[in-house]
Design a protein around this motif. Structure first.
Motif: not given
Length: 347
Positions: A191-193, A221-223, A261-263, A285-299
């Motif tokens: 959960l590191a940003t 970094v563990l992601c 990220i001020g959360g 929603e921006h927490w999800v982007d900051a704390l994790s990696v999701t989506g396609t391989p390109q993303q």
């Protein structure tokens, strides 16, 4: 900039996998072989009490593979005496030169309390473990009277022939400063940003410089990931990871990772009105982007690059959605085989 390709040493040293602590011991060998065969260069094993034993699991993983480096993230500095830990580390380092990387941290307080191993000063325990372990692995005889750990003429009979890197797993500024002064690297919690990684990189470098060290400590970094090779499933992958993130945040409470990220104030408010269910319902929603990696391989490749640009030397993926764990790893493996990730210029 150079492009990474599969089956290169540089590639293998950048992306790795964290083995799940719920993995049955009898599956460790085959899983580790799969990780190595699919282009990853590292496997990190958590020592979460009372799941897998880090030393024993590392021995299984090392014996089952030929190239991959295996690390422990992390052994509590209060659970094993540094002399005993040094003996175990030296044994694996001698048997598998250059492939073993022990990590040491404080340990989860609830778990150490179950063993009546709570100490007044966890920082003293960590410092004494790092200094004692380093000296023993370097072939020295150690005699010391510490606040937590003491030694009386302890010498390893089989010290490693090569220098063994020692990592820490800490979050706070005091631990980061101690790492910069004494350790070879830092394993940054899941959960590191990118913001937290950048700030930690700067603090670690400053501490190393103040200690007069020439080597730059490594940032690993563990992601948290949930990645899919099917573009049609990318949105679903993002939704699937949210309950896991909410669980982690509710369990940890306000912390330096989210604070970057001020959360933390917002999380405190959520938790004052409930637990993980409130966090899940109100998580921005921006927490999800900051704390994790999701989506396609390109993303995912773009998200990993942000962590590298922030100062990570290695990113170790953690598939925290159990039902899609193997698909997530296969999707990340496709990043390696398709050369989607780029290497930063040397600093």
């Amino acid at each position: 900039m150079t492009t990474l390709s599969a089956n290169t040493e540089v590639d293998g040293r950048r992306l790795g996998v964290l083995l799940g602590s719920t993995t049955p011991p009898e599956d460790i060998a085959s899983l580790t072989q799969w990780v190595e065969a699919n282009g990853f260069g590292e496997l990190w094993i958590p020592e979460d009490y009372f799941f897998l034993g880090g030393i024993a699991a590392s021995a299984i993983a090392l014996s089952a593979t030929e190239r991959i480096r295996v690390g422990i993230a992390v052994v509590s500095s209060m659970v094993r005496h540094p002399a005993l830990l040094g003996m175990e580390v030296a044994t694996l380092a001698r048997a598998f030169p250059g492939r073993f990387a022990p990590g040491v941290g404080h340990g989860v307080p609830a778990w150490t309390a179950q063993m009546a191993l709570t100490v007044r000063s966890p920082m003293s325990a960590l410092r004494e473990t790092l200094t004692g372990l380093r000296a023993l692995l370097d072939g020295k005889t150690v005699s010391a009277e510490g606040n937590v750990h003491s030694f009386a003429e302890v010498t390893l009979t089989h010290p490693p022939a090569e220098r063994v890197p020692i990592y820490t797993g800490v979050l706070g500024d005091k631990g980061i400063a101690l790492t910069g002064a004494l350790a070879d690297g830092l394993v940054v919690s899941v959960l590191a940003t990118p913001e937290y990684v950048a700030a930690t990189r700067a603090k670690l470098d400053a501490a190393a410089a103040e200690a007069g060290r020439q080597e730059r400590p490594e940032v690993v970094v563990l992601c948290a990931i949930n990645v899919t090779r099917d573009p049609a499933e990318a949105t679903a992958a993002r939704e699937q990871i949210k309950p896991a993130l909410a669980f982690y945040l509710a369990a940890s409470g306000p912390n330096p990772l989210l604070g970057s990220i001020g959360g933390n104030d917002q999380l405190s408010d959520m938790l004052s009105r409930g637990g993980a269910e409130v966090v899940l319902a109100e998580m921005p929603e921006h927490w999800v982007d900051a704390l994790s990696v999701t989506g396609t391989p390109q993303q995912a490749a773009a998200a990993f690059s942000r962590l590298f640009d922030a100062g990570a030397d290695k990113v170790i993926v953690v598939p925290i959605v159990e039902a899609s764990g193997r698909e997530s790893l296969a999707a990340v493996a496709s990043i390696l085989s398709n050369s989607l990730l780029t290497q930063r210029e040397p600093i």
